[in-house]
Each structure stands twice: as structure tokens, then as C-alpha cells.
Design a protein around this motif. Structure first.
Motif, PDB file in Angstrom:
ATOM      1  N   ASN A 460     -75.327  85.021  26.720  1.00 48.74           N
ATOM      2  CA  ASN A 460     -74.074  85.775  26.722  1.00 48.74           C
ATOM      3  C   ASN A 460     -73.444  85.843  25.335  1.00 48.74           C
ATOM      4  N   ASP A 461     -74.292  85.799  24.302  1.00 47.00           N
ATOM      5  CA  ASP A 461     -73.850  85.924  22.914  1.00 47.00           C
ATOM      6  C   ASP A 461     -72.707  84.958  22.604  1.00 47.00           C
ATOM      7  N   THR A 462     -72.911  83.691  22.988  1.00 51.08           N
ATOM      8  CA  THR A 462     -71.884  82.658  22.831  1.00 51.08           C
ATOM      9  C   THR A 462     -72.526  81.397  22.277  1.00 51.08           C
ATOM     10  N   LYS A 463     -71.858  80.759  21.358  1.00 48.50           N
ATOM     11  CA  LYS A 463     -72.314  79.456  20.864  1.00 48.50           C
ATOM     12  C   LYS A 463     -71.519  78.352  21.549  1.00 48.50           C
ATOM     13  N   VAL A 464     -72.114  77.180  21.619  1.00 44.22           N
ATOM     14  CA  VAL A 464     -71.501  76.022  22.262  1.00 44.22           C
ATOM     15  C   VAL A 464     -71.224  74.953  21.212  1.00 44.22           C
ATOM     16  N   VAL A 465     -70.003  74.429  21.214  1.00 41.50           N
ATOM     17  CA  VAL A 465     -69.632  73.310  20.354  1.00 41.50           C
ATOM     18  C   VAL A 465     -69.313  72.129  21.268  1.00 41.50           C
ATOM     19  N   THR A 466     -69.974  70.999  21.047  1.00 38.82           N
ATOM     20  CA  THR A 466     -69.779  69.838  21.924  1.00 38.82           C
ATOM     21  C   THR A 466     -68.880  68.800  21.274  1.00 38.82           C
ATOM     22  N   TYR A 467     -68.028  68.197  22.099  1.00 41.66           N
ATOM     23  CA  TYR A 467     -67.235  67.015  21.738  1.00 41.66           C
ATOM     24  C   TYR A 467     -67.527  65.970  22.819  1.00 41.66           C
ATOM     25  N   LEU A 468     -68.420  65.053  22.515  1.00 40.19           N
ATOM     26  CA  LEU A 468     -68.931  64.119  23.513  1.00 40.19           C
ATOM     27  C   LEU A 468     -68.837  62.685  23.004  1.00 40.19           C
ATOM     28  N   LYS A 469     -68.424  61.789  23.891  1.00 40.48           N
ATOM     29  CA  LYS A 469     -68.351  60.367  23.541  1.00 40.48           C
ATOM     30  C   LYS A 469     -68.681  59.544  24.776  1.00 40.48           C
ATOM     31  N   SER A 470     -69.515  58.547  24.607  1.00 35.26           N
ATOM     32  CA  SER A 470     -69.960  57.723  25.732  1.00 35.26           C
ATOM     33  C   SER A 470     -68.796  57.076  26.464  1.00 35.26           C
ATOM     34  N   SER A 471     -68.788  57.218  27.779  1.00 34.77           N
ATOM     35  CA  SER A 471     -67.813  56.571  28.676  1.00 34.77           C
ATOM     36  C   SER A 471     -66.373  56.958  28.359  1.00 34.77           C
ATOM     37  N   CYS A 472     -66.180  58.093  27.698  1.00 34.62           N
ATOM     38  CA  CYS A 472     -64.827  58.506  27.311  1.00 34.62           C
ATOM     39  C   CYS A 472     -64.485  59.823  27.991  1.00 34.62           C
ATOM     40  N   ARG A 473     -63.568  59.765  28.941  1.00 37.11           N
ATOM     41  CA  ARG A 473     -63.212  60.948  29.713  1.00 37.11           C
ATOM     42  C   ARG A 473     -62.310  61.888  28.928  1.00 37.11           C
ATOM     43  N   ALA A 474     -62.363  63.146  29.300  1.00 37.53           N
ATOM     44  CA  ALA A 474     -61.471  64.129  28.697  1.00 37.53           C
ATOM     45  C   ALA A 474     -60.033  63.935  29.175  1.00 37.53           C
ATOM     46  N   ARG A 476     -56.513  62.333  29.858  1.00 42.62           N
ATOM     47  CA  ARG A 476     -55.702  61.377  29.090  1.00 42.62           C
ATOM     48  C   ARG A 476     -55.427  60.152  29.968  1.00 42.62           C
ATOM     49  N   LEU A 477     -56.402  59.280  29.971  1.00 42.83           N
ATOM     50  CA  LEU A 477     -56.384  58.122  30.853  1.00 42.83           C
ATOM     51  C   LEU A 477     -56.981  56.938  30.112  1.00 42.83           C
ATOM     52  N   SER A 478     -56.182  55.925  29.859  1.00 42.19           N
ATOM     53  CA  SER A 478     -56.685  54.705  29.225  1.00 42.19           C
ATOM     54  C   SER A 478     -57.516  53.936  30.236  1.00 42.19           C
ATOM     55  N   THR A 479     -58.718  53.523  29.840  1.00 36.99           N
ATOM     56  CA  THR A 479     -59.633  52.866  30.760  1.00 36.99           C
ATOM     57  C   THR A 479     -60.143  51.555  30.177  1.00 36.99           C
ATOM     58  N   PHE A 480     -60.727  50.760  31.050  1.00 40.92           N
ATOM     59  CA  PHE A 480     -61.353  49.494  30.672  1.00 40.92           C
ATOM     60  C   PHE A 480     -62.845  49.744  30.484  1.00 40.92           C
ATOM     61  N   ASN A 481     -63.394  49.325  29.351  1.00 45.79           N
ATOM     62  CA  ASN A 481     -64.812  49.504  29.086  1.00 45.79           C
ATOM     63  C   ASN A 481     -65.580  48.269  29.543  1.00 45.79           C
ATOM     64  N   THR A 482     -66.482  48.448  30.490  1.00 45.97           N
ATOM     65  CA  THR A 482     -67.187  47.307  31.086  1.00 45.97           C
ATOM     66  C   THR A 482     -68.215  46.696  30.143  1.00 45.97           C
ATOM     67  N   VAL A 483     -68.632  47.428  29.122  1.00 48.49           N
ATOM     68  CA  VAL A 483     -69.571  46.875  28.150  1.00 48.49           C
ATOM     69  C   VAL A 483     -68.825  46.090  27.080  1.00 48.49           C
ATOM     70  N   LEU A 484     -67.748  46.678  26.568  1.00 40.54           N
ATOM     71  CA  LEU A 484     -66.951  45.991  25.552  1.00 40.54           C
ATOM     72  C   LEU A 484     -66.072  44.902  26.154  1.00 40.54           C
ATOM     73  N   LYS A 485     -65.876  44.936  27.480  1.00 40.01           N
ATOM     74  CA  LYS A 485     -65.052  43.959  28.194  1.00 40.01           C
ATOM     75  C   LYS A 485     -63.597  43.976  27.718  1.00 40.01           C
ATOM     76  N   ARG A 486     -63.082  45.165  27.449  1.00 38.52           N
ATOM     77  CA  ARG A 486     -61.691  45.293  27.003  1.00 38.52           C
ATOM     78  C   ARG A 486     -61.261  46.737  27.177  1.00 38.52           C
ATOM     79  N   ASP A 487     -59.970  46.987  26.923  1.00 41.46           N
ATOM     80  CA  ASP A 487     -59.471  48.356  26.982  1.00 41.46           C
ATOM     81  C   ASP A 487     -60.179  49.212  25.944  1.00 41.46           C
TER      82      ASP A 487
END
Length: 658
Positions: A460-474, A476-487
Motif C-alpha cells: 500500500n505504498d507505505t513504510k513502517v517505523v517501529t518503536y519496540l522495547k522488551s516487556s514495555c507496553r505502549a 502509560r502503566l508502570s509495571t514490575f519487571n519479573t526479570v529485573l525483580k523491580r519496577d
């Protein structure tokens, strides 16, 4: 030179293995049962230091061959037997690719180095995928064996500097403090290293060693104080079992609870085996914690503790594969089976080997010990080779489908950022002179849509730009990271920068997808689920409003279903067992979270210039959510789309977005 038998230490072993078994068997009442391993570490430090210091004091030297012969007789035969039995059972239960992978783990377990292998492959002890590794529990035995290799040299070094307990205390103290400081530092920075790497666990052994070198103190002259100290130690162990959890940064400061508790219990009984020690009156002996720890059931379990530790994990792992939803009664049955196997192993292998002469003392013990290790390594290597040959084209296809990365992860751009990166890193796909731009924004659940989205955009003559980060939701919600064991503060900072950057781009459309519904609302009490869902809805609404107010249109793709099992390994096992892949499907009511999706849809409808894209019917029917669709693996784990299957969704996605 050998320490006299102490029933309270045998009882401590029972408490230690009991906590570990309870945790692994899913007893939610003891979420910190994994700290039983720390109890074992302290006990080992106490006993080995007692023995070695006694020999140094008596003879001025150490007979290292004799020491290692005793360790070999104690540990190798039972461990080798369990490793071989687990490999044999794995042929019938594990898929060939799993057999090949975990056989390599068995090789390192046989050589008491599996903790280093786990570090190499970044296995997280608390991660869900660890539940399928039947050898992961050998990590603690590897740490202990590595401790046995280094500790005698440390004590000999102390004796060389200056004979006597004071120098030994100084050397052990310095080593323990250095280990503890490094462990604290890496528990947050690199949890896997803090957990598995033996130098970072050395402080727990050092705590036991320092305790046995402690001089006669006030409590040894006052029986009531010794009893109080022991009960305080048991209380600290109980607090550890009841309050610790896999969500806390461990070991770190939290490991002090079981370590300090074990030290106090050990000290409370110190000197009782020594005829020169003050005699404790009978009334105080009855009140001492040793009276509890000396109860026959605890003595029996303590005697079997090593064999029970070896057996309990492969039993529950294989049982969970054969019957994923184990009932309480079935778990008790697994416990009984583990106990029976431990009983037989102790009486037929462990005890005869320890008392027999075939692993003799002195240098002659090295040959049979190395032979036993070699047998384990060779058997595991041969099993890995055989398993690799058993992988047929269908099995290989499942493996490749699970490993194929999305277009965003397949490039050398590192488009899916790691946990620690804060600065957004946009990646562009498609012709730079395309007429339109759309943005893909979110976590790994946005990433798995990148492949079909980029192809649909190109058409469709469109380019895609990605903004991606592991375990980080779009949202606006502060979350606890189970790997880092902290906020997850890095996520909050990255998200705000990404939103601002996206608005500056003024794209035609922002596509949002995130691991939201299942992760935030499953397996929670009703009250907690309601509050967390409201918090999540507010965060999603805030993000959507930011784009809407900037005149940017947004599309939210409904979250994918969450299966009960890892799709890749479950389907591979089903094919190996000659069973249909449908045995890995999950009921829709359990996987799709339709109620939470309705709440998400309501938020989307309330924000102007925002649409909702729901492709759930591509995975789920009225009653079941499938993992193998049209001859393709739909998911590469429990909830991430397999890329080859995601490619088949290009048409529906194009229709929904363009």
C-alpha cells in the motif's frame, strides 16, 4: 577429625529439602521454599570447615585425596544413577529436540558444571520455560562441588599465613564479605549470575564456616539463651519460606533470612557433641529446637534428603508434561513416588557406595571417581547425538518455526530494545520515499506483528517505523519487571520519549499491540483484578488520548491468546507421541480473556480517531484456542506468534488497517 553426628543438622536437612520440594510441587503456602537450597549451602560450609579445620589443627596438613574420595563416595553414585534414569525416561517423554538440548545439560550436570551451562544459555531458574528442564536442579550441586574444590585451598592458605582459628576467621571473613558485596551488586544488574555463579554464593558457605569457628560465647553458658537463639533461627527460616517469592530480587539481601536462620540454629546446638562443653539441663534440652529437629520423621527425611533432592524435580517435570493440569492428589502421588525412589536410591546406591571400599580413600579414589563422571558425560553425549538423529522433518519444522525471528528481530538493527535501554531506536522498513508512514509501537507483542504489517504496508505504498522495547507496553502503566525483580522504570522513560517522537513524525497511523490483557488480569483475586484492570484501562486511555489530541489516528490490535503450555515443545512432544497437536490447545474461556478484551474495546471506542482490530477468530473457535493451524505452528511459546504463521495473517491485517 570427623564431626560427631548431630540430629538437629539432620532435621535441618529435612526442612531444607522439604521447602524445595514444596516450592517445586506448587505449594502456594510456601512461596519461598526455594530458599531451602541456601540452608544446604550453610550446612555444607559448617560441616566441611569443621572437618578441614580439625584435620589442619591435628596434623598441620590436609589429606586432599582422602577428602575428595569421601566427597566422591557421597555424591557421585546416586547423582549418576538419577542422571541416567532421567535420560532414559526422557526418551519416552521429551521430544527429540528437547532430548538433545537437555542431554547437553546432563553432560554438564555429570561434570558438576551445569550452573555454568545455565549461565551460557541464560536460563532463569524462576522462568516458566525452566519447568521443562529436568536437570536444572543440579545447579546447586555444581555450586557445592565447586566450593569443595576451592575451600580446602583457602583454609590451607590461612594456615600458611598463621596457624590458628583467628587467621582462618579473617580469611574466610574477607572472602565472604567480597562474595556478598558482589552478590548484592549483581542481583539487580545480572540476576542469573548472582543466582548461579558459585563465587557469588560463596558467602553462604562462608557463613557456615565462620559459625563453626565462632568462640565459646555467652549463649553456650546460658541454656535458655541457646534455646532462644535456636528458635529465633527457625523463625527466620519460617519467615523466609512464607514471605519470599520468585518476584523478589534473590539472592541479595533476602538470602540473609535463611542464611542467618540456619547459622543461629547451628550455633544453638554447637558444643553438645563435645564432652568438655557445659551440660545442658534436661528441662532446657526439652525446650531446645533440637528436640523438634530430632523428631523421627524429620530424621528419616533428612537421611533421604540428598536422594530426594535428586529425584523430586525430574518426577514433577515429567509428570507435568504427561498431565499438564496436575491435581492436588496427583501432586501428592508424585511426592510419594519421589520419596520411594529416594528410599531405594539411598539404600541400594547412596549408602552402600559411601560405606563400600570400591571408591577407596587416597589417590586410588581418583580413577573410579573420574570413571563415574566420564560415564555420565559419555552417556549424555551419546543421548544428545541419538536424539539429534531422531529429529524427523516434522519435528525439524516445529523447531525452525519456533526459532524464526520476526522481520524486526531478524535485522541487524536490534529493533526490539533490551530492558536497560531508555533512548528510543526507531527502525524503518520499506521504501524511504513511500507516500505514507505508519508506526508500530509496543513490546514483543507488537514485534510479532511486524512481519505481516511490513508486507501489507509495502503493498500500500507505505513504510513502517517501529518503536519496540522488551516487556514495555505502549499503555502509560508502570509495571514490575519479573526479570529485573523491580519496577520497570526504564520502560516508563522510554515510553514517554517514544510517544513524543512518534507525534513529531505525524504518521498516517500508529499501530499498538502489547502483552496486556493476559499478563495483567489472569490468576488474580477478583478485587485485585478489578483494580489492576482499571489501572491498565487508564494507562491505555492516556496513551490513545495523547495521539488523538495530536491528530494522529491509532489502531489497537487485540492481544493474542495465552496457552497453557509452550506451543513449540508441546506440539513437538505430541508428534513424538503419535498424538494430534490439538492436545496442546487451550479452552477459549481460559486463553482468550474475552471479558478483558471487551473492557479494552470500550476504552478504544471512547477515544476519537482510534479503532480496534480483533483477529482472535484466526486463533480461536467458539470453545478452543489452537496452537497448530493449517499445518503451521501458530505460537512459538505460550503467547508469541510464530513468524511463519504470522505471515499468513497479512491479508486480514491489511484489510483491517488499510
Amino acid at each position: 577429625m570427623a564431626a560427631s553426628f548431630r540430629p538437629d543438622i539432620q532435621g535441618l536437612r529435612a526442612l531444607a529439602v522439604g521447602g524445595v520440594v514444596a516450592y517445586h510441587f506448587g505449594l502456594s503456602a510456601l512461596p519461598g521454599g526455594f530458599a531451602g537450597v541456601d540452608i544446604f549451602f550453610v550446612i555444607s560450609g559448617w560441616l566441611i570447615t569443621t572437618h578441614l579445620m580439625g584435620e589442619i589443627t591435628e596434623t598441620g596438613r590436609l589429606d586432599l585425596w582422602r577428602f575428595y574420595a569421601r566427597r566422591a563416595r557421597r555424591l557421585l553414585p546416586a547423582a549418576l544413577f538419577v542422571i541416567l534414569a532421567t535420560l532414559g525416561a526422557g526418551y519416552f517423554i521429551l521430544a527429540p529436540q528437547e532430548q538433545a538440548l537437555y542431554s547437553r545439560g546432563a553432560m554438564f550436570a555429570s561434570a558438576y558444571a551445569i550452573n555454568l551451562w545455565l549461565l551460557r544459555w541464560s536460563f532463569d531458574y524462576f522462568a516458566a520455560d525452566a519447568l521443562s528442564n529436568p536437570f536444572i536442579h543440579f545447579w546447586s550441586l555444581s555450586v557445592e562441588e565447586q566450593f569443595y574444590l576451592v575451600w580446602p585451598a583457602l583454609l590451607l592458605f590461612a594456615a600458611w599465613l598463621r596457624p590458628g582459628r583467628r587467621m582462618a576467621v579473617a580469611v574466610i571473613g574477607v572472602a565472604g564479605l567480597a562474595s556478598f558485596a558482589a552478590c548484592l551488586w549483581l542481583t539487580s544488574l545480572s540476576p542469573a549470575w548472582a543466582f548461579y555463579f558459585s563465587p557469588l554464593r560463596a558467602w553462604e558457605f562462608a557463613a557456615g564456616g565462620l559459625a563453626t569457628l565462632a568462640p565459646a560465647a555467652l549463649w553456650q553458658q546460658r541454656p535458655w539463651l541457646r534455646s532462644a537463639q535456636g528458635w529465633l533461627g527457625l523463625a527466620l527460616i519460617a519467615v523466609a519460606y512464607l514471605s519470599l517469592s520468585e518476584d523478589l530480587p534473590f539472592p541479595g539481601w533476602y538470602a540473609l533470612l535463611p542464611v542467618a536462620g540456619t547459622v543461629l540454629v547451628l550455633l544453638s546446638g554447637a558444643g553438645e557433641e563435645n564432652d568438655a562443653a557445659p551440660t545442658i539441663p534436661a528441662r532446657w534440652q526439652a525446650l531446645a529446637p533440637a528436640s523438634l529437629l530430632s523428631l523421627p520423621p524429620l530424621q528419616w527425611v533428612g537421611t533421604l534428603s540428598y536422594s530426594l533432592y535428586l529425584w523430586h524435580w525430574p518426577v514433577i517435570v515429567y509428570a507435568g508434561m504427561l498431565a499438564p493440569d496436575l491435581s492436588v492428589l496427583q501432586r501428592f502421588g508424585c511426592g510419594a513416588l519421589a520419596l520411594a525412589l529416594a528410599f531405594l536410591t539411598y539404600h541400594l546406591i547412596e549408602n552402600p557406595a559411601r560405606r563400600g571400599g570400591w571408591l577407596t580413600a587416597g589417590a586410588r579414589a581418583l580413577a573410579p571417581a573420574l570413571a563415574l563422571t566420564g560415564v555420565g558425560v559419555a552417556a549424555a553425549y551419546a543421548n544428545a547425538h541419538l536424539a539429534t538423529r531422531n529429529i524427523d522433518p516434522a519435528q525439524r519444522g516445529i523447531e525452525q518455526a519456533a526459532e524464526q525471528p520476526s522481520i524486526a528481530r531478524a535485522t541487524d538493527k536490534n529493533c526490539l530494545l533490551d530492558f536497560h535501554t531508555v533512548k528510543p531506536k526507531p527502525c524503518t522498513f520499506g521504501p524511504v520515499d513511500a507516500a505514507h508512514t505508519i508506526v508500530l509501537f509496543g513490546d514483543s507483542h507488537a514485534d510479532h506483528w511486524s512481519t505481516p504489517l511490513v508486507e501489507a504496508a509495502r503493498r500500500n505504498d507505505t513504510k513502517v517505523v517501529t518503536y519496540l522495547k522488551s516487556s514495555c507496553r505502549a499503555s502509560r502503566l508502570s509495571t514490575f519487571n519479573t526479570v529485573l525483580k523491580r519496577d520497570y522504570t526504564e520502560c516508563d522513560a522510554w515510553r514517554e520519549q517514544a510517544i513524543a517522537d512518534i507525534i513529531r513524525r505525524k504518521p498516517r497511523l500508529v499501530v499498538i499491540s502489547e502483552f496486556s490483557i493476559g499478563n495483567l488480569t489472569r490468576d488474580m483475586p477478583a478485587a485485585g483484578r478489578k483494580a489492576e484492570t482499571a489501572r491498565w484501562q487508564a494507562g491505555l486511555r492516556s496513551t490513545l488520548q495523547a495521539f488523538s489530541q495530536a491528530g494522529v489516528e491509532t489502531a489497537v490490535i487485540r492481544d493474542t491468546p495465552i496457552g497453557d503450555s509452550f506451543a513449540d515443545s508441546c506440539v513437538a512432544r505430541a508428534l513424538w507421541w503419535r498424538e494430534p497437536p490439538s492436545r496442546c490447545d487451550t479452552p477459549r474461556a481460559q486463553a482468550a480473556n474475552d471479558g478483558a478484551a471487551a473492557q479494552e474495546r470500550a476504552v478504544v471506542k471512547s477515544v476519537p480517531d482510534t479503532r480496534y482490530v480483533d483477529l482472535t477468530d484466526r486463533f480461536c473457535g467458539p470453545t478452543q484456542c489452537r496452537v497448530f493451524i493449517g499445518g503451521k505452528l501458530a505460537f512459538r511459546d505460550r503467547h508469541h506468534l510464530a513468524t511463519a504463521f504470522a505471515e499468513t495473517l497479512e491479508g486480514p491485517l491489511e484489510k483491517a488497517l488499510f
